[in-house]
Design a protein around this motif. Structure first.
Motif, PDB file in Angstrom:
ATOM      1  N   HIS A 100     -21.150 -42.992  36.891  1.00 35.54           N
ATOM      2  CA  HIS A 100     -21.149 -42.609  35.476  1.00 35.54           C
ATOM      3  C   HIS A 100     -21.666 -41.194  35.346  1.00 35.54           C
ATOM      4  O   HIS A 100     -22.652 -40.839  35.980  1.00 35.54           O
ATOM      5  CB  HIS A 100     -22.048 -43.544  34.661  1.00 35.54           C
ATOM      6  N   ARG A 101     -21.012 -40.417  34.516  1.00 41.19           N
ATOM      7  CA  ARG A 101     -21.537 -39.081  34.266  1.00 41.19           C
ATOM      8  C   ARG A 101     -21.584 -38.833  32.770  1.00 41.19           C
ATOM      9  O   ARG A 101     -20.720 -39.290  32.017  1.00 41.19           O
ATOM     10  CB  ARG A 101     -20.742 -38.019  35.002  1.00 41.19           C
ATOM     11  N   VAL A 102     -22.610 -38.128  32.357  1.00 41.90           N
ATOM     12  CA  VAL A 102     -22.807 -37.811  30.951  1.00 41.90           C
ATOM     13  C   VAL A 102     -21.900 -36.643  30.599  1.00 41.90           C
ATOM     14  O   VAL A 102     -22.000 -35.562  31.187  1.00 41.90           O
ATOM     15  CB  VAL A 102     -24.289 -37.467  30.674  1.00 41.90           C
ATOM     16  N   LEU A 103     -20.994 -36.866  29.656  1.00 44.50           N
ATOM     17  CA  LEU A 103     -20.093 -35.810  29.218  1.00 44.50           C
ATOM     18  C   LEU A 103     -20.741 -34.925  28.163  1.00 44.50           C
ATOM     19  O   LEU A 103     -20.610 -33.706  28.197  1.00 44.50           O
ATOM     20  CB  LEU A 103     -18.799 -36.405  28.660  1.00 44.50           C
ATOM     21  N   SER A 104     -21.428 -35.553  27.217  1.00 48.14           N
ATOM     22  CA  SER A 104     -22.110 -34.776  26.173  1.00 48.14           C
ATOM     23  C   SER A 104     -23.215 -35.614  25.561  1.00 48.14           C
ATOM     24  O   SER A 104     -23.220 -36.844  25.664  1.00 48.14           O
ATOM     25  CB  SER A 104     -21.122 -34.334  25.094  1.00 48.14           C
ATOM     26  N   SER A 105     -24.147 -34.927  24.934  1.00 50.55           N
ATOM     27  CA  SER A 105     -25.201 -35.627  24.193  1.00 50.55           C
ATOM     28  C   SER A 105     -25.592 -34.770  22.999  1.00 50.55           C
ATOM     29  O   SER A 105     -25.624 -33.542  23.081  1.00 50.55           O
ATOM     30  CB  SER A 105     -26.409 -35.920  25.082  1.00 50.55           C
ATOM     31  N   ARG A 106     -25.863 -35.426  21.915  1.00 48.81           N
ATOM     32  CA  ARG A 106     -26.272 -34.767  20.673  1.00 48.81           C
ATOM     33  C   ARG A 106     -27.562 -35.424  20.201  1.00 48.81           C
ATOM     34  O   ARG A 106     -27.707 -36.636  20.281  1.00 48.81           O
ATOM     35  CB  ARG A 106     -25.211 -34.917  19.585  1.00 48.81           C
ATOM     36  N   HIS A 107     -28.473 -34.597  19.713  1.00 51.06           N
ATOM     37  CA  HIS A 107     -29.765 -35.100  19.255  1.00 51.06           C
ATOM     38  C   HIS A 107     -30.050 -34.583  17.852  1.00 51.06           C
ATOM     39  O   HIS A 107     -29.634 -33.483  17.491  1.00 51.06           O
ATOM     40  CB  HIS A 107     -30.904 -34.609  20.154  1.00 51.06           C
ATOM     41  N   MET A 108     -30.786 -35.363  17.112  1.00 53.63           N
ATOM     42  CA  MET A 108     -31.328 -34.909  15.836  1.00 53.63           C
ATOM     43  C   MET A 108     -32.665 -35.585  15.620  1.00 53.63           C
ATOM     44  O   MET A 108     -32.933 -36.654  16.180  1.00 53.63           O
ATOM     45  CB  MET A 108     -30.378 -35.191  14.678  1.00 53.63           C
ATOM     46  N   SER A 109     -33.513 -34.947  14.853  1.00 51.47           N
ATOM     47  CA  SER A 109     -34.843 -35.478  14.608  1.00 51.47           C
ATOM     48  C   SER A 109     -35.022 -35.720  13.111  1.00 51.47           C
ATOM     49  O   SER A 109     -35.302 -34.789  12.353  1.00 51.47           O
ATOM     50  CB  SER A 109     -35.893 -34.490  15.120  1.00 51.47           C
ATOM     51  N   PRO A 110     -34.861 -36.975  12.657  1.00 47.09           N
ATOM     52  CA  PRO A 110     -34.999 -37.264  11.234  1.00 47.09           C
ATOM     53  C   PRO A 110     -36.446 -37.240  10.743  1.00 47.09           C
ATOM     54  O   PRO A 110     -36.692 -37.103   9.552  1.00 47.09           O
ATOM     55  CB  PRO A 110     -34.402 -38.656  11.084  1.00 47.09           C
ATOM     56  N   ALA A 111     -37.400 -37.369  11.659  1.00 47.35           N
ATOM     57  CA  ALA A 111     -38.827 -37.361  11.301  1.00 47.35           C
ATOM     58  C   ALA A 111     -39.621 -36.889  12.516  1.00 47.35           C
ATOM     59  O   ALA A 111     -39.106 -36.857  13.637  1.00 47.35           O
ATOM     60  CB  ALA A 111     -39.283 -38.754  10.876  1.00 47.35           C
ATOM     61  N   ASP A 112     -40.867 -36.546  12.278  1.00 49.70           N
ATOM     62  CA  ASP A 112     -41.723 -36.107  13.369  1.00 49.70           C
ATOM     63  C   ASP A 112     -41.976 -37.271  14.320  1.00 49.70           C
ATOM     64  O   ASP A 112     -42.346 -38.364  13.901  1.00 49.70           O
ATOM     65  CB  ASP A 112     -43.052 -35.587  12.816  1.00 49.70           C
ATOM     66  N   GLY A 113     -41.752 -37.050  15.603  1.00 51.42           N
ATOM     67  CA  GLY A 113     -41.960 -38.089  16.606  1.00 51.42           C
ATOM     68  C   GLY A 113     -40.797 -39.047  16.737  1.00 51.42           C
ATOM     69  O   GLY A 113     -40.916 -40.097  17.365  1.00 51.42           O
ATOM     70  N   VAL A 114     -39.631 -38.700  16.162  1.00 50.33           N
ATOM     71  CA  VAL A 114     -38.441 -39.550  16.223  1.00 50.33           C
ATOM     72  C   VAL A 114     -37.246 -38.688  16.614  1.00 50.33           C
ATOM     73  O   VAL A 114     -37.063 -37.599  16.081  1.00 50.33           O
ATOM     74  CB  VAL A 114     -38.162 -40.231  14.859  1.00 50.33           C
ATOM     75  N   VAL A 115     -36.443 -39.177  17.561  1.00 49.84           N
ATOM     76  CA  VAL A 115     -35.215 -38.496  17.970  1.00 49.84           C
ATOM     77  C   VAL A 115     -34.098 -39.529  18.001  1.00 49.84           C
ATOM     78  O   VAL A 115     -34.263 -40.610  18.567  1.00 49.84           O
ATOM     79  CB  VAL A 115     -35.367 -37.854  19.369  1.00 49.84           C
ATOM     80  N   GLU A 116     -32.992 -39.198  17.356  1.00 54.08           N
ATOM     81  CA  GLU A 116     -31.805 -40.048  17.416  1.00 54.08           C
ATOM     82  C   GLU A 116     -30.751 -39.308  18.221  1.00 54.08           C
ATOM     83  O   GLU A 116     -30.486 -38.127  17.970  1.00 54.08           O
ATOM     84  CB  GLU A 116     -31.318 -40.382  16.012  1.00 54.08           C
ATOM     85  N   SER A 117     -30.160 -39.982  19.199  1.00 53.55           N
ATOM     86  CA  SER A 117     -29.226 -39.344  20.120  1.00 53.55           C
ATOM     87  C   SER A 117     -27.956 -40.162  20.270  1.00 53.55           C
ATOM     88  O   SER A 117     -27.978 -41.387  20.159  1.00 53.55           O
ATOM     89  CB  SER A 117     -29.851 -39.201  21.506  1.00 53.55           C
ATOM     90  N   VAL A 118     -26.878 -39.451  20.544  1.00 51.62           N
ATOM     91  CA  VAL A 118     -25.616 -40.076  20.915  1.00 51.62           C
ATOM     92  C   VAL A 118     -25.191 -39.447  22.230  1.00 51.62           C
ATOM     93  O   VAL A 118     -25.137 -38.224  22.359  1.00 51.62           O
ATOM     94  CB  VAL A 118     -24.531 -39.858  19.844  1.00 51.62           C
ATOM     95  N   VAL A 119     -24.923 -40.290  23.218  1.00 53.71           N
ATOM     96  CA  VAL A 119     -24.551 -39.827  24.544  1.00 53.71           C
ATOM     97  C   VAL A 119     -23.166 -40.384  24.867  1.00 53.71           C
ATOM     98  O   VAL A 119     -22.927 -41.583  24.716  1.00 53.71           O
ATOM     99  CB  VAL A 119     -25.562 -40.314  25.613  1.00 53.71           C
ATOM    100  N   VAL A 120     -22.262 -39.518  25.297  1.00 52.23           N
ATOM    101  CA  VAL A 120     -20.931 -39.944  25.723  1.00 52.23           C
ATOM    102  C   VAL A 120     -20.949 -39.994  27.247  1.00 52.23           C
ATOM    103  O   VAL A 120     -21.244 -38.992  27.909  1.00 52.23           O
ATOM    104  CB  VAL A 120     -19.842 -38.979  25.209  1.00 52.23           C
ATOM    105  N   VAL A 121     -20.658 -41.182  27.802  1.00 49.16           N
ATOM    106  CA  VAL A 121     -20.726 -41.417  29.245  1.00 49.16           C
ATOM    107  C   VAL A 121     -19.339 -41.812  29.750  1.00 49.16           C
ATOM    108  O   VAL A 121     -18.722 -42.729  29.212  1.00 49.16           O
ATOM    109  CB  VAL A 121     -21.745 -42.540  29.567  1.00 49.16           C
ATOM    110  N   ALA A 122     -18.887 -41.105  30.774  1.00 47.44           N
ATOM    111  CA  ALA A 122     -17.586 -41.414  31.388  1.00 47.44           C
ATOM    112  C   ALA A 122     -17.812 -42.274  32.613  1.00 47.44           C
ATOM    113  O   ALA A 122     -18.627 -41.952  33.464  1.00 47.44           O
ATOM    114  CB  ALA A 122     -16.868 -40.129  31.775  1.00 47.44           C
ATOM    115  N   GLY A 123     -17.102 -43.390  32.665  1.00 52.27           N
ATOM    116  CA  GLY A 123     -17.168 -44.280  33.813  1.00 52.27           C
ATOM    117  C   GLY A 123     -15.846 -44.258  34.544  1.00 52.27           C
ATOM    118  O   GLY A 123     -14.942 -43.486  34.206  1.00 52.27           O
ATOM    119  N   PRO A 124     -15.687 -45.112  35.548  1.00 58.80           N
ATOM    120  CA  PRO A 124     -14.443 -45.111  36.320  1.00 58.80           C
ATOM    121  C   PRO A 124     -13.235 -45.616  35.517  1.00 58.80           C
ATOM    122  O   PRO A 124     -12.116 -45.217  35.785  1.00 58.80           O
ATOM    123  CB  PRO A 124     -14.748 -46.029  37.495  1.00 58.80           C
TER     124      PRO A 124
END
Length: 149
Positions: A100-124
């Motif tokens: 598996h390899r990570v194609l992209s990831s996006r992060h945002m911080s809606p509050a202090d001490g919180v991170v929301e992320s979306v990671v796109v992972v390519a598999g076989p």
């Protein structure tokens, strides 16, 4: 002398007995950590995404990710991995280590001490997206929510 008299009064006072439990909870329960005191979440996000994909492929145990997952996220991943294992056994497919390899990831911080992320992972065989919410507690990041799309 005054301090010891105050301590004796605090023990004898029934109205202050509840506050001692609150003080204990304040120091010994999980403590929120501000973002400035936490490490960069990017390596954890990428490694956790790969780990989740390996769990669902059947080559990694869910327990190996337990330290980075909150209780609800852990339980949901256990249920999802059990379903994936049953599907693999029904098809007669053995668990093999896919790359598996990570194609992209996006992060945002809606509050202090919180991170929301979306990671796109390519598999076989297919490309998947993993959404996760990390919260800083006790000086480290923990995933409180995971969604595999």
């Amino acid at each position: 002398m005054v301090a010891s008299a105050e301590r004796r009064g605090a023990r004898a006072s029934p109205s202050r007995a509840g506050s001692a439990a609150e003080v204990t909870d304040e120091y010994f329960s999980r403590q929120r950590t501000p973002t400035t005191q936490l490490p960069d979440p990017e390596p954890l996000v990428a490694n956790l995404a790969r780990g989740v994909m390996e769990v669902l492929s059947g080559v990694r145990e869910v327990d190996q990710l337990a330290r980075w997952l909150a209780e609800d996220a852990y339980r949901k991943l256990v249920i999802r991995s059990n379903l994936a294992a049953r599907a693999r056994s029904a098809r007669g497919v053995p668990a093999t280590r896919p790359h598996h390899r990570v194609l992209s990831s996006r992060h945002m911080s809606p509050a202090d001490g919180v991170v929301e992320s979306v990671v796109v992972v390519a598999g076989p065989h297919r490309t998947r997206a993993i959404a996760m919410r990390l919260e800083g507690t006790d000086g480290r990041w923990r995933a409180t929510s995971l969604a595999l799309l």
